[in-house]
Design a protein around this motif. Structure first.
Motif, PDB file in Angstrom:
ATOM      1  N   SER A  63       0.843  -1.206   0.000  1.00 58.78           N
ATOM      2  CA  SER A  63       0.000   0.000   0.000  1.00 58.78           C
ATOM      3  C   SER A  63       0.875   1.251   0.000  1.00 58.78           C
ATOM      4  O   SER A  63       1.984   1.256   0.540  1.00 58.78           O
ATOM      5  CB  SER A  63      -0.911   0.026   1.235  1.00 58.78           C
ATOM      6  OG  SER A  63      -1.912  -0.946   1.104  1.00 58.78           O
ATOM      7  N   VAL A  64       0.335   2.298  -0.619  1.00 62.58           N
ATOM      8  CA  VAL A  64       0.996   3.605  -0.649  1.00 62.58           C
ATOM      9  C   VAL A  64       0.018   4.596  -0.022  1.00 62.58           C
ATOM     10  O   VAL A  64      -1.181   4.534  -0.292  1.00 62.58           O
ATOM     11  CB  VAL A  64       1.322   4.011  -2.111  1.00 62.58           C
ATOM     12  CG1 VAL A  64       1.928   5.405  -2.172  1.00 62.58           C
ATOM     13  CG2 VAL A  64       2.267   2.995  -2.748  1.00 62.58           C
ATOM     14  N   PHE A  65       0.523   5.485   0.843  1.00 66.41           N
ATOM     15  CA  PHE A  65      -0.365   6.449   1.489  1.00 66.41           C
ATOM     16  C   PHE A  65       0.096   7.863   1.178  1.00 66.41           C
ATOM     17  O   PHE A  65       1.266   8.115   0.889  1.00 66.41           O
ATOM     18  CB  PHE A  65      -0.391   6.236   3.013  1.00 66.41           C
ATOM     19  CG  PHE A  65       0.784   6.863   3.718  1.00 66.41           C
ATOM     20  CD1 PHE A  65       2.030   6.269   3.665  1.00 66.41           C
ATOM     21  CD2 PHE A  65       0.652   8.065   4.395  1.00 66.41           C
ATOM     22  CE1 PHE A  65       3.125   6.858   4.282  1.00 66.41           C
ATOM     23  CE2 PHE A  65       1.739   8.667   5.022  1.00 66.41           C
ATOM     24  CZ  PHE A  65       2.989   8.054   4.964  1.00 66.41           C
ATOM     25  N   MET A  66      -0.837   8.801   1.238  1.00 69.70           N
ATOM     26  CA  MET A  66      -0.543  10.224   1.040  1.00 69.70           C
ATOM     27  C   MET A  66      -1.312  11.020   2.089  1.00 69.70           C
ATOM     28  O   MET A  66      -2.476  10.699   2.384  1.00 69.70           O
ATOM     29  CB  MET A  66      -1.000  10.690  -0.354  1.00 69.70           C
ATOM     30  CG  MET A  66      -0.146  10.171  -1.482  1.00 69.70           C
ATOM     31  SD  MET A  66       1.436  11.035  -1.577  1.00 69.70           S
ATOM     32  CE  MET A  66       2.451   9.718  -2.260  1.00 69.70           C
ATOM     33  N   LEU A  67      -0.688  12.042   2.634  1.00 70.86           N
ATOM     34  CA  LEU A  67      -1.367  12.927   3.587  1.00 70.86           C
ATOM     35  C   LEU A  67      -1.817  14.188   2.856  1.00 70.86           C
ATOM     36  O   LEU A  67      -1.082  14.717   2.013  1.00 70.86           O
ATOM     37  CB  LEU A  67      -0.414  13.324   4.722  1.00 70.86           C
ATOM     38  CG  LEU A  67       0.114  12.198   5.614  1.00 70.86           C
ATOM     39  CD1 LEU A  67       1.035  12.761   6.701  1.00 70.86           C
ATOM     40  CD2 LEU A  67      -1.027  11.420   6.264  1.00 70.86           C
TER      41      LEU A  67
END
Ligand code: HSE
Length: 305
Positions: A261-265
């Motif tokens: 998974s890749v996350f972004m804020l």
């Protein structure tokens, strides 16, 4: 029979620059776990999902946690656990930690909270050891405490809760499995001093950014010169996702835990939704199926419902 239900949230470990020492809890997804106290020293596990995880206590992440609680109480009790997982194993959003932390918090609750938070974290880390071969708390701590956690040390355990701004988190989970144990195996054991200097500058910057609610500082500090260059090779479309999401307004982000998974804020929901669209566009092109979440930081951790 005393019985409770807990919700145990997904988590994003590392927060890009803080390998094994930083993590945050997500509002969604979360696992649902039902735990009952037995008067016999045994652990019975039922799965209410389609992931086919082992039901033998010694091979189950939540099972080993409950066994360690029983051992501490000299086998005077046992547990019956039903797990409904919504966090897919091997997703990089803390599936094993949710099972482990959920079991530890639920057991402590049934036992009238006789154990301290530190002891609950210690019990839960037994589950992480089974899942990844190493006791790390960067998923466990935020899962139990909520918000953002800094794990300054494991031996002795020293966990600090960092006040976190109300940020949005967009996650894309490509439906490929990356085992944490494998993603740790490929890492180099040595780092260059110049890389270490950059990394600890970023870690300090990220913590300061969270505490000062300084979005630009948070964005600048979401940089990893040690782990990401190696692990990102395992994630199709990673560089494109990162570049396009930042162009869409994300503060920054990277690999969630050990991936895939890749996350972004993002600072608001509108941006978080634009980031989701960008993530979808990249994965539509690769042909790999994926799942996305647009959520916020969960500040409560595992909760009894
Ligand atoms: N810090 C751990 C790792 C998290 O990156 O291997 C695993 O979810």
């Amino acid at each position: 029979m005393k019985k409770i239900i807990v919700h145990s949230p997904g988590t994003v470990a590392n927060l890009v620059c803080g390998f094994d020492i930083l993590g945050l809890a997500l509002e969604e997804p979360y696992d649902i776990m039902e735990l009952a106290l037995l008067d016999k020293p045994k652990v019975i596990i039922h799965n209410r999902d389609a992931f086919g995880l082992p039901t033998e206590a010694e091979k189950n992440v939540a099972g080993v946690v409950l066994l360690s609680v029983m051992e501490k109480l000299q086998d005077r009790i046992g547990f019956e656990l039903t797990i409904e997982k919504h966090i897919k194993p091997g997703s990089g959003i803390g599936s094993s930690a949710a099972s482990a932390a959920g079991a530890a918090v639920a057991a402590n609750h049934l036992l009238n909270n006789i154990f301290t938070t530190e002891e609950v974290v210690q019990f839960a880390m037994n589950g992480e050891k089974l899942a990844s071969g190493v006791k790390h708390a960067d998923n466990i701590a935020p899962c139990i405490l909520g918000g953002v956690s800094l794990i300054r040390s494991i031996h002795p355990l020293d966990i600090i809760s960092i006040p976190s701004p109300d940020l949005y988190v967009t996650v894309v989970h490509p439906q490929i499995e990356v085992r944490t144990a494998d993603a740790r195996q490929i890492l180099r054991q040595q780092v260059l001093l110049k890389d270490a200097i950059k990394q600890w500058g970023n870690i300090a910057g990220l913590v300061a950014g969270f505490m000062k609610n300084d979005h630009d500082l948070i964005g600048r500090s979401l940089e990893d010169v040690i782990i990401e260059p190696i692990r990102s090779i395992l994630i199709p479309g990673f560089d494109e996702i990162k570049k396009n999401c930042k162009e869409a307004g994300a503060l920054g982000g990277g690999i969630s835990g050990s991936g895939p998974s890749v996350f972004m804020l993002s600072k608001d929901k509108q941006t978080a939704l634009a980031v989701e669209t960008v993530m979808k566009e990249v994965y539509e092109k690769t042909g790999i199926s994926y799942h996305t979440y647009v959520t916020t930081i969960n500040k409560r951790g595992v909760e009894v419902v």
